[in-house]
Design an enzyme around this catalytic site. Structure first.
Site: not given
Ligand SMILES: OC[C@H]1O[C@@](CO)(OC[C@@]2(O[C@H]3O[C@H](CO)[C@@H](O)[C@H](O)[C@H]3O)O[C@H](CO)[C@@H](O)[C@@H]2O)[C@@H](O)[C@@H]1O
Length: 570
Positions: A127, A393
């Site tokens: 991010d 998000e």
């Molecule tokens: O790193 C945390 C920040 O990243 C954000 C946006 O990119 O949340 C992304 C998120 O998704 C990641 O994890 C997913 C599950 O593991 C995965 O499917 C995806 O490909 C990843 O980008 O990270 C959290 C924690 O895993 C998850 O709930 C989110 O969907 C942002 O919102 C956060 O601040």
């Protein structure tokens, strides 16, 4: 022609659809548009897909959204409905084979090559955000462009999938005003290190030690364009320990402010401050779901802006979930959003039987209660996606041509049962901060998605699902910059993990429609990590006056104008 007849009769019947009898004048105008065929450019809208109240055979009609504005303090929450989200599939070409891209071409991010360069050899990068002011103007500082990224240290042994638990906000800089074609392929970003100094992750409040375990996304605001004071709004993943050293809370997400200063000389950029963390918001369980209601709650990613109509009034949008106990099956007919007598409508009972009620994303709003932006109060959510998707998000408010856009990113895997869409950025347009937001592009919400055939089984692992488009998860965390430029990070291309900045793409936005500009860069792909400071606000006269009068120290405002001055052929 067909739609004209339908609009004229005020009772639309299209492939068996019966539209709502009370059609608004806006609906009438919309109905004059011709229904697009799946996967095709709609007639009469060569460049922009637009929204359409007309349906696609076999699919429900999208919901009607008026874009009417409300007072930001009012308890009106717009809905991204199931009927809306179903337009993504409705407007995809379902005849193509697995691994092919079936989404409408104008909404697909062009293919990122598998031989992409690393942004930095030492850290994974995901991010990313820029230095902005209250209007989201992007600044350079004393001749440097500066970005902030979530990073995880490769040298500490962290793999890309370990990133979330070890996330630290890092900063990068590069000289401003150089076109992408004259920079190194990876964008030429110099890594400045962690923004929050080592040791500042622990803070004591009244005998309780507050420990930040990970730093998640947010935004960086230049508090005053004539000074170097900056405010970081970000998400602490933190827990509390009592005086006896016992953990007294599980790790929680806290929207937090930390103040610092930016500095630059001829050789580099650095920061001071960020040693104190002011917790601003924890979910209250009334408007926004909290950890007691759902251990998997989402609450993070603050983005602040000033109300252009009420200077001095500041708001924050953030990612949340609709409050309430996890697993309570209470999505409503409004959440589904079907029009009366739509033959493709699901009943509430049918939807609840699928378990879709576990997905309840919302886009939150808070108002600042002081001018230093250190006290905030929750307001009701701007948009909910109950029974549609669980995560909206990194929301941002983007004001263009008098319209108020909310852009937010979402995953394919967080959609509720029965609805589907790609990883990418989604857009909603209204006429004020609080509006009956219209989901963009055919009423679907999709603005820019990864190439995905929605007939394929969703899965995050290309190797385990080789029929899947090898770029279905090529990019994520798209952030829309001035001029419709969109930056993101590379997640996985042909099985190769990214952790690097994507090529910047450009999206042309007009009203409730958008399209990828394939004339930008190389077939639509600009430079990797090309995240330029805004050079649109050229004010050479002001710059020269500043220099002559020496009223203003060299700083972001003057500097932005100097860049513009230097970049302009004399
Ligand atoms: O790193 C945390 C920040 O990243 C954000 C946006 O990119 O949340 C992304 C998120 O998704 C990641 O994890 C997913 C599950 O593991 C995965 O499917 C995806 O490909 C990843 O980008 O990270 C959290 C924690 O895993 C998850 O709930 C989110 O969907 C942002 O919102 C956060 O601040």
């Amino acid at each position: 022609m067909l739609n004209l007849l339908l609009a004229g009769s005020m009772v639309a019947t299209f492939a068996g659809h019966k539209a709502h009898a009370q059609i608004t004048s806006q609906a009438l105008r919309e109905a004059l548009r011709v229904a697009p065929r799946p996967g095709m450019m709609p007639h009469g809208a060569k460049l922009y897909p637009g929204s359409s109240l007309s349906g696609v055979p076999g699919f429900p009609l999208p919901s009607i959204h008026t874009q009417q504005a409300y007072d930001p303090q009012e308890a009106y929450t717009a809905k991204w409905t199931r009927a809306d989200a179903m337009q993504i599939k409705a407007h995809s070409d379902t005849s193509v084979g697995a691994g092919q891209n079936s989404l409408p071409q104008q909404l697909v991010m062009p293919d990122v090559p598998a031989d992409f360069p690393a942004t930095n050899p030492d850290v994974w990068v995901w991010d990313t955000w820029t230095l902005i002011d209250k209007k989201a103007t992007q600044f350079s500082y004393n001749g440097w462009e500066v970005i902030f990224c979530l990073t995880a240290d490769k040298n500490a042994g962290y793999g890309f999938d370990d990133r979330h638990t070890h996330a630290r906000i890092g900063y990068f800089y590069r000289r401003a005003g150089i076109p992408a074609s004259r920079r190194p392929t990876n964008g030429g970003w110099i890594y400045g290190g962690h923004l929050i100094p080592e040791g500042a992750q622990e803070q004591v409040f009244a005998g309780t030690t507050y420990t930040i375990t990970a730093e998640w996304s947010g935004s960086m605001r230049l508090l005053d364009p004539t000074s170097n004071k900056v405010s970081l709004f970000y998400t602490d993943m933190a827990f509390n320990r009592n005086a006896a050293g016992q953990d007294i809370t599980p790790s929680q997400a806290v929207i937090t402010q930390s103040l610092g200063q930016i500095h630059a000389d001829f050789n580099h950029v650095w920061f001071t401050g960020f040693t104190k963390h002011t917790p601003l918001l924890r979910p209250d369980g009334v408007l926004y779901q909290n950890g007691a209601q759902n251990p998997y709650y989402n609450f993070r990613d603050p983005f602040t802006f000033e109300d252009p109509k009420h200077p001095g009034t500041n708001y924050m949008v953030f990612e949340g979930n609709t409050a309430g106990q996890r697993g309570v099956a209470n999505c409503t007919a409004e959440d589904l959003g079907y029009r009366a007598n739509d033959p493709h409508a699901e009943t509430v009972d049918q939807v609840l039987a699928t378990g879709a009620y576990y997905q309840k994303a919302s886009i939150g709003l808070a108002i600042a209660e002081d001018s230093s932006l250190s006290k905030w109060k929750f307001l009701p959510p701007l948009i909910s996606a109950n029974c549609v998707n669980d995560q909206t998000e990194r929301p941002q408010m983007y004001i263009k041509d008098g319209k108020y856009y909310i852009f937010t990113i979402s995953h394919r895997t967080t959609y509720a049962a029965g609805v589907d869409g790609p990883d990418g950025v989604y857009g909603f347009v209204g006429n004020g901060i609080r509006s009956d937001f219209q989901p963009m592009n055919y009423g679907s919400g999709l603005m820019l998605g990864n190439p995905t055939d929605l007939n394929e089984a969703a899965g995050t692992d290309y190797d385990a699902n080789p029929n899947q488009n090898p770029r279905a998860f090529q990019s994520y965390s798209h952030y829309v910059m001035p001029d419709g430029l969109v930056e993101s990070f590379i997640d996985t291309v042909e099985g190769r993990r990214g952790g690097a900045l994507s090529p910047t793409v450009k999206v042309r936005i007009r009203g409730d429609a958008s399209m990828v500009d394939t004339r930008y860069g190389n077939n639509g792909l600009g430079g990797y990590g090309d995240i330029a400071a805004n050079r649109a606000d050229i004010n050479i006269v002001g710059f020269i006056q500043d220099l002559l009068s020496q009223r203003t120290q060299f700083g972001p405002d003057v500097n932005m104008r100097m860049n513009a001055f230097l970049a302009t052929p004399q």
